[in-house]
Design a protein around this motif. Structure first.
Motif, PDB file in Angstrom:
ATOM      1  N   TYR A  95       0.850  -1.193   0.000  1.00 47.26           N
ATOM      2  CA  TYR A  95       0.000   0.000   0.000  1.00 47.26           C
ATOM      3  C   TYR A  95       0.886   1.244   0.000  1.00 47.26           C
ATOM      4  CZ  TYR A  95      -3.688  -3.318   1.152  1.00 47.26           C
ATOM      5  OH  TYR A  95      -4.567  -4.384   1.119  1.00 47.26           O
ATOM      6  N   ASN A  96       1.419   1.553  -1.174  1.00 45.60           N
ATOM      7  CA  ASN A  96       2.410   2.630  -1.294  1.00 45.60           C
ATOM      8  C   ASN A  96       1.945   3.764  -2.190  1.00 45.60           C
ATOM      9  OD1 ASN A  96       2.481   1.381  -3.746  1.00 45.60           O
ATOM     10  ND2 ASN A  96       4.675   0.911  -3.732  1.00 45.60           N
ATOM     11  N   LYS A  97       0.630   3.889  -2.371  1.00 45.92           N
ATOM     12  CA  LYS A  97       0.099   4.894  -3.295  1.00 45.92           C
ATOM     13  C   LYS A  97      -0.670   5.999  -2.581  1.00 45.92           C
ATOM     14  CE  LYS A  97      -0.208   1.441  -6.981  1.00 45.92           C
ATOM     15  NZ  LYS A  97      -1.102   0.725  -7.924  1.00 45.92           N
ATOM     16  N   GLY A  98      -0.430   6.137  -1.293  1.00 48.59           N
ATOM     17  CA  GLY A  98      -1.101   7.183  -0.536  1.00 48.59           C
ATOM     18  C   GLY A  98      -2.503   6.787  -0.124  1.00 48.59           C
ATOM     19  N   MET A  99      -3.203   7.742   0.500  1.00 47.43           N
ATOM     20  CA  MET A  99      -4.514   7.462   1.067  1.00 47.43           C
ATOM     21  C   MET A  99      -5.548   7.121  -0.016  1.00 47.43           C
ATOM     22  SD  MET A  99      -5.653   7.281   4.100  1.00 47.43           S
ATOM     23  CE  MET A  99      -7.214   7.054   4.932  1.00 47.43           C
ATOM     24  N   ILE A 100      -5.641   7.942  -1.054  1.00 47.45           N
ATOM     25  CA  ILE A 100      -6.624   7.702  -2.113  1.00 47.45           C
ATOM     26  C   ILE A 100      -6.312   6.389  -2.837  1.00 47.45           C
ATOM     27  CG2 ILE A 100      -7.663   8.611  -4.210  1.00 47.45           C
ATOM     28  CD1 ILE A 100      -8.266  10.218  -1.681  1.00 47.45           C
ATOM     29  N   GLY A 101      -5.026   6.189  -3.146  1.00 45.05           N
ATOM     30  CA  GLY A 101      -4.625   4.940  -3.783  1.00 45.05           C
ATOM     31  C   GLY A 101      -4.914   3.739  -2.913  1.00 45.05           C
ATOM     32  N   GLY A 102      -4.733   3.906  -1.595  1.00 48.09           N
ATOM     33  CA  GLY A 102      -5.025   2.823  -0.664  1.00 48.09           C
ATOM     34  C   GLY A 102      -6.491   2.441  -0.679  1.00 48.09           C
ATOM     35  N   PHE A 103      -7.372   3.435  -0.734  1.00 47.58           N
ATOM     36  CA  PHE A 103      -8.802   3.164  -0.841  1.00 47.58           C
ATOM     37  C   PHE A 103      -9.090   2.339  -2.093  1.00 47.58           C
ATOM     38  CE2 PHE A 103      -9.757   6.443   2.342  1.00 47.58           C
ATOM     39  CZ  PHE A 103     -10.883   5.924   2.932  1.00 47.58           C
ATOM     40  N   ARG A 104      -8.503   2.762  -3.214  1.00 49.35           N
ATOM     41  CA  ARG A 104      -8.743   2.058  -4.476  1.00 49.35           C
ATOM     42  C   ARG A 104      -8.236   0.620  -4.427  1.00 49.35           C
ATOM     43  NH1 ARG A 104      -6.680   7.154  -8.166  1.00 49.35           N
ATOM     44  NH2 ARG A 104      -8.632   8.343  -8.135  1.00 49.35           N
ATOM     45  N   GLN A 105      -7.071   0.433  -3.793  1.00 48.54           N
ATOM     46  CA  GLN A 105      -6.505  -0.913  -3.704  1.00 48.54           C
ATOM     47  C   GLN A 105      -7.387  -1.840  -2.870  1.00 48.54           C
ATOM     48  OE1 GLN A 105      -2.386   0.672  -2.607  1.00 48.54           O
ATOM     49  NE2 GLN A 105      -1.842  -1.282  -3.536  1.00 48.54           N
ATOM     50  N   VAL A 106      -7.860  -1.351  -1.721  1.00 51.60           N
ATOM     51  CA  VAL A 106      -8.703  -2.170  -0.840  1.00 51.60           C
ATOM     52  C   VAL A 106     -10.015  -2.517  -1.537  1.00 51.60           C
ATOM     53  CG1 VAL A 106     -10.010  -2.205   1.321  1.00 51.60           C
ATOM     54  CG2 VAL A 106      -7.689  -1.287   1.294  1.00 51.60           C
ATOM     55  N   ILE A 107     -10.652  -1.519  -2.157  1.00 48.85           N
ATOM     56  CA  ILE A 107     -11.939  -1.758  -2.827  1.00 48.85           C
ATOM     57  C   ILE A 107     -11.769  -2.703  -4.007  1.00 48.85           C
ATOM     58  CG2 ILE A 107     -13.771  -0.655  -4.179  1.00 48.85           C
ATOM     59  CD1 ILE A 107     -13.352   1.855  -2.421  1.00 48.85           C
ATOM     60  N   SER A 108     -10.690  -2.515  -4.766  1.00 46.56           N
ATOM     61  CA  SER A 108     -10.438  -3.363  -5.935  1.00 46.56           C
ATOM     62  C   SER A 108     -10.217  -4.826  -5.538  1.00 46.56           C
ATOM     63  CB  SER A 108      -9.218  -2.846  -6.701  1.00 46.56           C
ATOM     64  OG  SER A 108      -8.887  -3.702  -7.767  1.00 46.56           O
ATOM     65  N   ALA A 109      -9.469  -5.033  -4.455  1.00 44.87           N
ATOM     66  CA  ALA A 109      -9.120  -6.395  -4.054  1.00 44.87           C
ATOM     67  C   ALA A 109     -10.206  -7.083  -3.236  1.00 44.87           C
ATOM     68  CB  ALA A 109      -7.816  -6.372  -3.256  1.00 44.87           C
ATOM     69  N   GLU A 110     -10.937  -6.319  -2.406  1.00 45.93           N
ATOM     70  CA  GLU A 110     -11.837  -6.954  -1.439  1.00 45.93           C
ATOM     71  C   GLU A 110     -13.270  -6.435  -1.479  1.00 45.93           C
ATOM     72  OE1 GLU A 110      -9.979  -6.963   2.488  1.00 45.93           O
ATOM     73  OE2 GLU A 110      -8.071  -6.514   1.501  1.00 45.93           O
ATOM     74  N   GLY A 111     -13.516  -5.391  -2.264  1.00 49.20           N
ATOM     75  CA  GLY A 111     -14.856  -4.828  -2.323  1.00 49.20           C
ATOM     76  C   GLY A 111     -15.054  -3.710  -1.315  1.00 49.20           C
ATOM     77  N   VAL A 112     -16.133  -2.945  -1.515  1.00 50.98           N
ATOM     78  CA  VAL A 112     -16.417  -1.795  -0.656  1.00 50.98           C
ATOM     79  C   VAL A 112     -16.624  -2.205   0.794  1.00 50.98           C
ATOM     80  CG1 VAL A 112     -18.007   0.134  -0.241  1.00 50.98           C
ATOM     81  CG2 VAL A 112     -17.421  -0.500  -2.583  1.00 50.98           C
TER      82      VAL A 112
END
Length: 331
Positions: free
Chosen positions: A66-83
């Protein structure tokens, strides 16, 4: 013949001292209102910011991924595991911080009024910062005894979403597998190291900031309109939250790490914390996830003081404020 005793003055003439008049209203009912208001404000704000906390914790636990900052982190979590993954740990978060807020805000109100009453109004005014610091430290220590097991459960669920379905599933599993001390209190040292300085800074800075804002306006907060008073609470809360976040961030990072299974080895809690500190390094402890934490804690603290003051007003409680007895506006 016995000398007659002088008549006692009528009760109406027994006027209490200024200090007694000011502090007599702060009894058990006031402290219960303060504790309830604190529990509600902490539960609401921490629960509302649960998605931010999930991403922040992931960044702290796995900064390589998780090295893309806060917004990137949100996108990574949602992409991998859903909202739905953003609500991981919501149960222990809401429950834990209600209990913590109950003892923290209620305890601060209890300690600061009792200390102020014991030393007198003038000495209380002269030493108000020290009273804020001591009251916050004592209240937070007590609150953390109750918070620590719930925080350990939350972090376990965030770091390993497959561990359990929620608070009532995960907590008994931790207790069975690791026992009370290792399972729930491995992070007690870090949580004290994080929360006690955080809370001391939070209340002392908020009090000083509110006082400075009111001084600049020229009106005590208790004499302001409800909207103006709310603006003071929110503004001073943001300042206090950012200051408290910076001070407590290294311990917050360690707390997130030590509750991850196997982190820091298999020795004592102290040795595991030392191992983790060496592995991560001071710079990363202080800076990893700090931006997200400042946003989160600044918003959270402002919301807490705003909600706390609103609920106290709804219950009919007159919130305690330090006042300068030499200032005629204070009375």
């Amino acid at each position: 013949m016995a000398t007659p005793r002088p008549l006692a003055p009528p009760k109406a003439l027994l006027i209490p001292s200024t200090s007694e008049s000011n502090y007599a209203q702060f009894g058990a009912t006031y402290y219960l209102k303060g504790a309830l208001s604190g529990g509600i404000c902490c539960s609401i704000t921490h629960g509302a910011l649960c998605p931010v906390d999930v991403v922040k914790t992931r960044i702290q636990l796995d900064p390589v991924k998780y090295n893309k900052g806060m917004i990137g982190g949100f996108r990574q979590v949602i992409s991998a595991e859903g909202v739905g993954a953003l609500a991981t740990g919501l149960g222990p978060t809401a429950a834990g911080y209600f209990v913590q807020g109950w003892f923290k805000f209620g305890g601060v109100e209890l300690f600061k009024t009792k200390i102020a009453s014991a030393i007198g109004e003038q000495r209380a005014w002269d030493n108000r910062t020290a009273i804020y610091l001591a009251s916050a430290a004592g209240a937070e220590f007590i609150a953390d005894i109750f918070l620590c097991p719930l925080e350990a459960t939350r972090i376990r669920l965030v770091s390993d979403p497959t561990f359990g379905k929620g608070l009532f599933d995960a907590a008994p599993k931790i207790l069975r597998q690791e026992g009370l001390i290792k399972g729930f209190y491995s992070g007690f040292g870090p949580i004290l190291f994080k929360q006690v300085p955080y809370t001391m800074a939070k209340f002392a800075v908020q009090g000083a900031s509110a006082e400075a804002i009111c001084g600049a306006i020229g009106t005590p907060q208790h004499e302001m309109s409800s909207n103006a008073s709310m603006a003071v609470s929110l503004g001073s809360g943001v300042i206090a939250g950012v200051a408290a976040a910076i001070i407590s961030h290294p311990a917050d990072t360690l707390l997130s790490m030590v509750n991850k299974e196997g982190a820091g080895g298999t020795g004592t809690i102290s040795s595991r914390l030392i191992n983790l500190s060496r592995e991560v390094g001071l710079k990363k402890l202080c800076l990893t996830g700090l931006g997200a934490r400042c946003v989160m804690i600044g918003t959270l603290t402002a919301g807490q003081f705003g909600i706390f003051d609103s609920i106290m007003a709804l219950t009919g409680a007159t919130k305690f404020h330090f006042s300068n007895p030499a200032d005629p506006k204070a009375h």
